[in-house]
Scaffold this motif. Structure first.
Motif, PDB file in Angstrom:
ATOM      1  N   ALA A 162       0.797  -1.327  -0.044  1.00  0.00           N
ATOM      2  CA  ALA A 162      -0.192  -0.119   0.033  1.00  0.00           C
ATOM      3  C   ALA A 162       1.036   1.154  -0.048  1.00  0.00           C
ATOM      4  N   GLN A 163       1.924   1.351   0.773  1.00  0.00           N
ATOM      5  CA  GLN A 163       2.785   2.359   0.592  1.00  0.00           C
ATOM      6  C   GLN A 163       3.566   2.699  -0.692  1.00  0.00           C
ATOM      7  N   LYS A 164       3.730   1.564  -1.206  1.00  0.00           N
ATOM      8  CA  LYS A 164       4.418   1.755  -2.499  1.00  0.00           C
ATOM      9  C   LYS A 164       3.530   2.231  -3.323  1.00  0.00           C
ATOM     10  N   PHE A 165       2.320   1.764  -3.342  1.00  0.00           N
ATOM     11  CA  PHE A 165       1.437   2.566  -4.508  1.00  0.00           C
ATOM     12  C   PHE A 165       0.901   3.666  -4.235  1.00  0.00           C
ATOM     13  N   ILE A 166       1.107   4.248  -2.902  1.00  0.00           N
ATOM     14  CA  ILE A 166       0.551   5.733  -2.481  1.00  0.00           C
ATOM     15  C   ILE A 166       1.711   6.797  -2.304  1.00  0.00           C
ATOM     16  N   CYS A 167       2.700   6.324  -1.907  1.00  0.00           N
ATOM     17  CA  CYS A 167       3.877   7.017  -1.666  1.00  0.00           C
ATOM     18  C   CYS A 167       5.224   6.945  -2.620  1.00  0.00           C
ATOM     19  N   ASP A 168       5.426   5.745  -3.119  1.00  0.00           N
ATOM     20  CA  ASP A 168       6.667   5.622  -3.865  1.00  0.00           C
ATOM     21  C   ASP A 168       6.296   5.504  -5.488  1.00  0.00           C
ATOM     22  N   TYR A 169       5.334   4.938  -6.059  1.00  0.00           N
ATOM     23  CA  TYR A 169       5.144   4.666  -7.161  1.00  0.00           C
ATOM     24  C   TYR A 169       4.198   6.119  -8.106  1.00  0.00           C
ATOM     25  N   ARG A 170       4.735   6.264  -9.174  1.00  0.00           N
ATOM     26  CA  ARG A 170       3.660   7.018 -10.016  1.00  0.00           C
ATOM     27  C   ARG A 170       2.441   6.453 -10.255  1.00  0.00           C
ATOM     28  N   ARG A 171       1.344   7.204 -10.232  1.00  0.00           N
ATOM     29  CA  ARG A 171      -0.097   6.464 -10.434  1.00  0.00           C
ATOM     30  C   ARG A 171      -0.269   5.727 -11.575  1.00  0.00           C
ATOM     31  N   PRO A 172      -0.526   4.534 -11.513  1.00  0.00           N
ATOM     32  CA  PRO A 172      -0.698   3.432 -12.727  1.00  0.00           C
ATOM     33  C   PRO A 172      -1.841   3.864 -13.397  1.00  0.00           C
ATOM     34  N   VAL A 173      -1.788   3.643 -14.761  1.00  0.00           N
ATOM     35  CA  VAL A 173      -2.986   3.849 -15.491  1.00  0.00           C
ATOM     36  C   VAL A 173      -4.168   2.823 -15.017  1.00  0.00           C
ATOM     37  N   ALA A 174      -5.231   3.166 -14.794  1.00  0.00           N
ATOM     38  CA  ALA A 174      -6.267   2.060 -14.198  1.00  0.00           C
ATOM     39  C   ALA A 174      -6.481   1.176 -15.419  1.00  0.00           C
ATOM     40  N   GLU A 175      -6.302  -0.025 -14.772  1.00  0.00           N
ATOM     41  CA  GLU A 175      -6.734  -1.209 -15.958  1.00  0.00           C
ATOM     42  C   GLU A 175      -8.029  -1.910 -15.264  1.00  0.00           C
ATOM     43  N   ARG A 176      -8.847  -2.373 -16.187  1.00  0.00           N
ATOM     44  CA  ARG A 176      -9.892  -3.215 -15.826  1.00  0.00           C
ATOM     45  C   ARG A 176      -9.507  -4.643 -15.812  1.00  0.00           C
ATOM     46  N   ALA A 177     -10.171  -5.312 -15.035  1.00  0.00           N
ATOM     47  CA  ALA A 177     -10.050  -6.931 -14.907  1.00  0.00           C
ATOM     48  C   ALA A 177     -11.291  -7.594 -14.391  1.00  0.00           C
ATOM     49  N   GLN A 178     -11.271  -8.957 -14.681  1.00  0.00           N
ATOM     50  CA  GLN A 178     -12.367  -9.709 -14.306  1.00  0.00           C
ATOM     51  C   GLN A 178     -12.257 -10.353 -13.017  1.00  0.00           C
ATOM     52  N   GLY A 179     -10.910 -10.399 -12.617  1.00  0.00           N
ATOM     53  CA  GLY A 179     -10.439 -11.191 -11.439  1.00  0.00           C
ATOM     54  C   GLY A 179      -9.072 -11.293 -11.376  1.00  0.00           C
ATOM     55  N   ILE A 180      -8.597 -12.277 -10.947  1.00  0.00           N
ATOM     56  CA  ILE A 180      -7.064 -12.402 -10.425  1.00  0.00           C
ATOM     57  C   ILE A 180      -6.413 -13.338 -11.724  1.00  0.00           C
ATOM     58  N   GLY A 181      -7.129 -13.490 -12.748  1.00  0.00           N
ATOM     59  CA  GLY A 181      -6.675 -14.102 -13.971  1.00  0.00           C
ATOM     60  C   GLY A 181      -6.133 -15.497 -13.961  1.00  0.00           C
ATOM     61  N   ILE A 182      -4.986 -15.963 -14.322  1.00  0.00           N
ATOM     62  CA  ILE A 182      -4.584 -17.342 -14.411  1.00  0.00           C
ATOM     63  C   ILE A 182      -4.210 -17.804 -13.105  1.00  0.00           C
ATOM     64  N   TRP A 183      -3.999 -16.860 -12.120  1.00  0.00           N
ATOM     65  CA  TRP A 183      -3.522 -17.131 -11.049  1.00  0.00           C
ATOM     66  C   TRP A 183      -4.396 -17.969 -10.456  1.00  0.00           C
ATOM     67  N   PHE A 184      -5.707 -17.782 -10.503  1.00  0.00           N
ATOM     68  CA  PHE A 184      -6.557 -18.602  -9.773  1.00  0.00           C
ATOM     69  C   PHE A 184      -6.640 -20.298 -10.308  1.00  0.00           C
ATOM     70  N   SER A 185      -6.253 -20.401 -11.686  1.00  0.00           N
ATOM     71  CA  SER A 185      -6.069 -21.762 -12.096  1.00  0.00           C
ATOM     72  C   SER A 185      -4.711 -22.192 -11.378  1.00  0.00           C
ATOM     73  N   ILE A 186      -3.972 -21.434 -11.237  1.00  0.00           N
ATOM     74  CA  ILE A 186      -2.639 -21.836 -10.691  1.00  0.00           C
ATOM     75  C   ILE A 186      -2.764 -22.454  -9.260  1.00  0.00           C
ATOM     76  N   LEU A 187      -3.697 -21.633  -8.414  1.00  0.00           N
ATOM     77  CA  LEU A 187      -3.970 -22.006  -7.055  1.00  0.00           C
ATOM     78  C   LEU A 187      -4.547 -23.329  -7.055  1.00  0.00           C
ATOM     79  N   GLU A 188      -5.637 -23.501  -8.032  1.00  0.00           N
ATOM     80  CA  GLU A 188      -6.385 -24.760  -8.082  1.00  0.00           C
ATOM     81  C   GLU A 188      -5.241 -25.830  -8.455  1.00  0.00           C
ATOM     82  N   ALA A 189      -4.386 -25.796  -9.161  1.00  0.00           N
ATOM     83  CA  ALA A 189      -3.470 -26.870  -9.618  1.00  0.00           C
ATOM     84  C   ALA A 189      -2.687 -27.109  -8.321  1.00  0.00           C
ATOM     85  N   ILE A 190      -2.208 -26.138  -7.418  1.00  0.00           N
ATOM     86  CA  ILE A 190      -1.593 -26.163  -6.469  1.00  0.00           C
ATOM     87  C   ILE A 190      -2.263 -27.218  -5.268  1.00  0.00           C
TER      88      ILE A 190
END
Length: 880
Positions: free
Chosen positions: A695-723
């Motif tokens: 949180a501190q990196k995003f608020i204090c240290d990083y330039r503001r990223p361009v807001a991107e849309r997403a439907q979830g956490i992507g392929i990471w969920f499939s990886i978690l299921e496999a694990i």
């Protein structure tokens, strides 16, 4: 069909050869009231995100650097111009063409410069007028509000505590709570049906304005599209521009010590109520995060907070199991037998030049192994396997609720546009069977060939990792031999332990170094594969890198858990590899060694990452600010324009590393949890710190990223299921073949329920040939007779172990399937809201079905002639 790139091709979505006038979308110029800037002084300095006129919003900032005229003349006199001048000329040409096309597209601009001793920094402020916003909002299918909704809590724990009447210590009142709406994709000819349509300055949110400007920048040409001379990303990589970013909303610290809650900006609200260390026990303000950073960042923090919350029961149960092991350790009969055996058991040498040793010497190590290897291990393994299933099932529900609440339930299937790089590089077009529109297309067969070629490269890199793993194993074996034959008592007794610990450290260093090389290679291969959307691109990249990271991080624990000490042979007939005797487990057993391995890799990596996340961003920020301001006179931060202050921050490089760290941690606490019940506790403590650091990196240290849309956490969920599925099998084999649990149960049932004589039961006598050769009798851990043959007990135990694996897997998988069946993926309340929103959108867009034809006036000649004479390097621009 073969793609023909014409200036009038609307499907290319490239701003370039023919600039657009001020008429966009399905509204004519007369239907749009373009806001006019006020007549403020142009030299008036402002610390808010507006132009010098005081009203035009700054949507994006472009930055580039040039050499002062005096310094360039001096370099020419010394004969140092050469190649640098040629490169600078090309960059200037590209930059002028790019900015001319932006101006032709109707973007308002204002330029500021900062002069230094050795360079001039140019800041070009960009703003999209109302007509441009309407056109691209319709092109990007941005969702806008139809009807306001009452805000409902999204924390299940808050609802449970409220029903039980228990005070919720995690709740907090966060000011400026964003409203919730029924929404639908924007249509300019239905503007009057949307809420707030009469307020043009606030109708589109700040993040939506950023998305529109980023789309324009990403699709603007500066050369020939066939040569991929398109988009600001390519210009950034070529150093034509040094930065491109939207602005944060003011400083993150309020100027007053105790400001009123209503006077805080969004950034200050997030800093005080989210990034502050004092809020570690509070709910994250996810709606505020989403409003400020976009859905993709908000989904990451939503998942991280959800995962951290679910770690709490796992940590509690794991700690209880560990404490139980402490009590069992002091009352364990086999441990007492070993500690009291004195010189009863003389063990065979662990290497060719090693001496005989007494089993009583491993008293403390064997007792430490009982902390992790006892009956509670079975219960905790089953518990963690079911915990992982429940965690993923309930995250599905949370993901579905957030995706609906944040208006991105259909983003990947319907609303996501092709990547600008794909649009520019695709060799042909095809008719979309769903929308009927002509879209850029890359043949699937060609992509498949590229994916297969890339897979071969990935396999080669994994082979390199395996080769290094083998070298680490050989290193441990050779080091153990050298230490055992050194003659120093402490080295001799601790040879295996020292070799194991140093091997883990060497493996960790190798992982951190090689991963940097591999990630660069994965980026190149994924770009080469030509994936259509950003989601598919990121999923392909994530899959490649995770396979590599899985092999590197998990190879050593897998070796210790399932292979080390299993193929060593017996005295007189030891098995060797490349002339080196196969490595045995430390005298205390492989289970305690696996626990040690996990603590070194998992906890060591977490400590290193946290130190890096604290120190490296601060050092980078200091160095970047030092480079920008070292030649200037000291100026207070409050006196600097916001674009200068934002330029001093770090570039946001995506969420991949954040996700990877957490998913690897998830693997450690599930795949090998039987060997270390404290792993969830260490993960919980780390994640409490991780949330605030990120949180501190995003608020204090990083330039503001361009807001991107997403439907979830992507392929990471499939990886978690496999694990999670792999964890069930891993824990079953770990308990069956590495733990002493089943041999103890077998001995209790067949021989003695008190476990008296268990140590002698697990030790075999050295074969007669070895005894005659060495003129000494010794023991070793195995179920063999005096001729070295496997006994009936070994085969009976093997049958018990295989039966346990089958039973364990079937029981856990069956219960997991039942849980998945009982827990619906989408809550019923969300399904009702989705149907309600679809109905409202249909009613709103069906009213007044008077189709307005798009009228897009092409005034290329007049606009381009006006821009052609501009010198973007020297001219100061006011709002267009």
């Amino acid at each position: 069909m073969r793609r023909s790139r014409t200036a009038d091709d609307p499907h290319c979505s490239l701003v370039g050869q023919a600039g657009r006038a001020t008429c966009y979308g399905s509204l004519s110029e007369e239907a749009i009231d373009t806001p006019q800037p006020s007549s403020s002084a142009l030299d008036q300095k402002s610390t808010v995100n507006v132009f010098s006129d005081g009203c035009t919003q700054i949507d994006f900032v472009l930055v580039w650097e040039t050499v002062p005229w005096e310094l360039s003349v001096q370099e020419d006199s010394h004969g140092n111009s050469g190649l640098q001048d040629g490169s600078a000329t090309i960059h200037k040409t590209w930059r002028k063409k790019f900015l001319d096309n932006l101006h032709a597209a109707g973007i308002h601009m204002e330029k500021h410069t900062t002069c230094m001793e050795k360079k001039v920094v140019h800041y070009l402020l960009l703003s999209a007028p109302w007509s441009v916003l309407c056109y691209y909002a319709e092109e990007l299918r941005l969702r806008v509000p139809l009807q306001a909704l009452p805000r409902q809590t999204s924390n299940w724990s808050a609802s449970v505590l409220q029903k039980l009447g228990i005070p919720n210590l995690m709740a907090q009142e966060v000011p400026s709570l964003p409203l919730d709406y029924y929404t639908c994709p924007f249509k300019a000819n239905k503007l009057c049906w949307f809420l707030g349509s009469n307020q043009q300055d606030t109708f589109f949110s700040t993040t939506q304005r950023h998305q529109i400007l980023h789309e324009i920048l990403a699709t603007t040409q500066y050369g020939h599209s066939r040569e991929r001379e398109v988009g600001v990303d390519r210009l950034l990589s070529e150093n034509v521009f040094t930065a491109a970013f939207p602005l944060h909303e003011g400083p993150y610290k309020p100027q007053l010590e105790e400001p009123a809650a209503g006077s805080l900006s969004q950034r200050q609200v997030l800093f005080q109520y989210w990034a502050s260390w004092g809020k570690w026990s509070k709910y994250q303000p996810l709606d505020h995060i989403r409003k400020y950073f976009g859905e993709k960042v908000a989904f990451y923090f939503a998942w991280l907070g959800f995962y951290t919350g679910w770690l709490l029961p796992a940590a509690v149960v794991g700690t209880v199991v560990f404490i139980t092991g402490i009590f069992l350790m002091f009352n364990d009969v086999p441990s007492q037998e070993i500690c009291e055996s004195a010189e009863q058991y003389w063990m065979c040498p662990l290497c060719k030049n090693c001496s005989y040793w007494q089993l009583s010497k491993i008293c403390s190590t064997f007792m430490a192994g009982r902390l992790f290897d006892h009956g509670g291990t079975i219960f905790f393994s089953v518990f963690m396997s079911l915990w992982a299933v429940l965690f993923l099932e309930f995250w599905k529900r949370t993901n579905a609720s957030l995706a609906y609440q944040w208006d991105c339930s259909e983003f990947e299937d319907i609303e996501e546009r092709p990547r600008p790089q794909f649009t520019a590089m695709a060799p042909m077009t095809i008719i979309n069977p769903i929308t009927g529109a002509e879209e850029p297309y890359f043949p699937k067969r060609s992509r498949l060939h590229r994916i297969l070629a890339g897979s071969m490269v990935i396999i080669m890199m994994i082979a390199v990792v395996v080769m290094f793993l083998v070298s680490v194993i050989l290193y441990q074996a050779v080091l153990a031999i050298l230490l055992s034959s050194s003659g120093y008592f402490w080295f001799v007794t601790s040879a295996s332990r020292i070799a194991s610990i140093t091997g883990s450290v060497v493996n960790l260093i190798f992982i951190l170094v090689l991963s940097k090389i591999y990630i660069s290679l994965a980026h190149f291969l994924t770009k080469w594969e030509m994936h259509r959307t950003q989601t598919k691109y990121e999923d392909a990249f994530t899959f490649k890198v995770f396979i590599f990271q899985f092999v590197t991080f998990y190879s050593s624990p897998i070796y210790v858990a399932f292979f080390k000490g299993k193929f060593v042979g017996y005295p007189g007939n030891y098995v060797s590899f490349l002339g080196v005797r196969n490595e045995e487990c430390i005298p205390g057993g492989c289970f305690i060694e696996l626990a040690q391995e996990l603590l070194v890799i998992m906890v060591g990596k977490q400590i290193i990452n946290n130190v890096q996340e604290v120190a490296i961003p601060k050092l980078k920020c200091w160095w970047h600010k030092h480079k920008l301001l070292s030649t200037q006179k000291a100026r207070k931060e409050a006196e600097q324009p916001p674009w200068v202050m934002n330029h001093q921050l770090l570039v946001f490089e995506g969420l991949f590393d954040e996700y990877l760290e957490m998913v690897l941690q998830f693997g450690f606490i599930t795949i090998f949890v039987a060997a270390c019940p404290l792993a969830p506790l260490f993960a919980l403590l780390n994640n409490w710190v991780e949330i605030r650091l990120d949180a501190q990196k995003f608020i204090c240290d990083y330039r503001r990223p361009v807001a991107e849309r997403a439907q979830g956490i992507g392929i990471w969920f499939s990886i978690l299921e496999a694990i999670a599925h792999l964890a069930v099998t891993s824990n079953a084999f770990l308990i069956a073949f590495t733990s002493d649990f089943l041999p103890r149960m077998y001995y209790e049932y067949v021989h003695d329920s008190s476990l008296r004589g268990y140590v002698n039961f697990t030790l075999a006598y050295a074969p007669w040939d070895f005894v005659l050769q060495s003129n000494a009798t010794c023991r070793y851990r195995a179920f063999r007779d005096r001729d070295g043959n496997l006994t009936l007990t070994y085969w009976q135990l093997l049958a018990v172990r295989l039966g346990f694996v089958i039973l364990f897997e079937h029981v856990v998988f069956f219960i997991g399937r039942v849980i998945a069946w009982l827990v619906p993926d989408i809550p019923e309340s969300v399904e009702v809201k989705v149907k309600r929103e679809q109905y409202l959108a249909k009613e709103a867009l069906a009213e007044n079905k008077v189709l307005l034809e798009r009228q897009e006036t092409r005034s290329k000649a007049s606009v381009m002639d006006q821009a052609a004479g501009r010198d973007w390097e020297t001219e100061q621009l006011a709002s267009s």
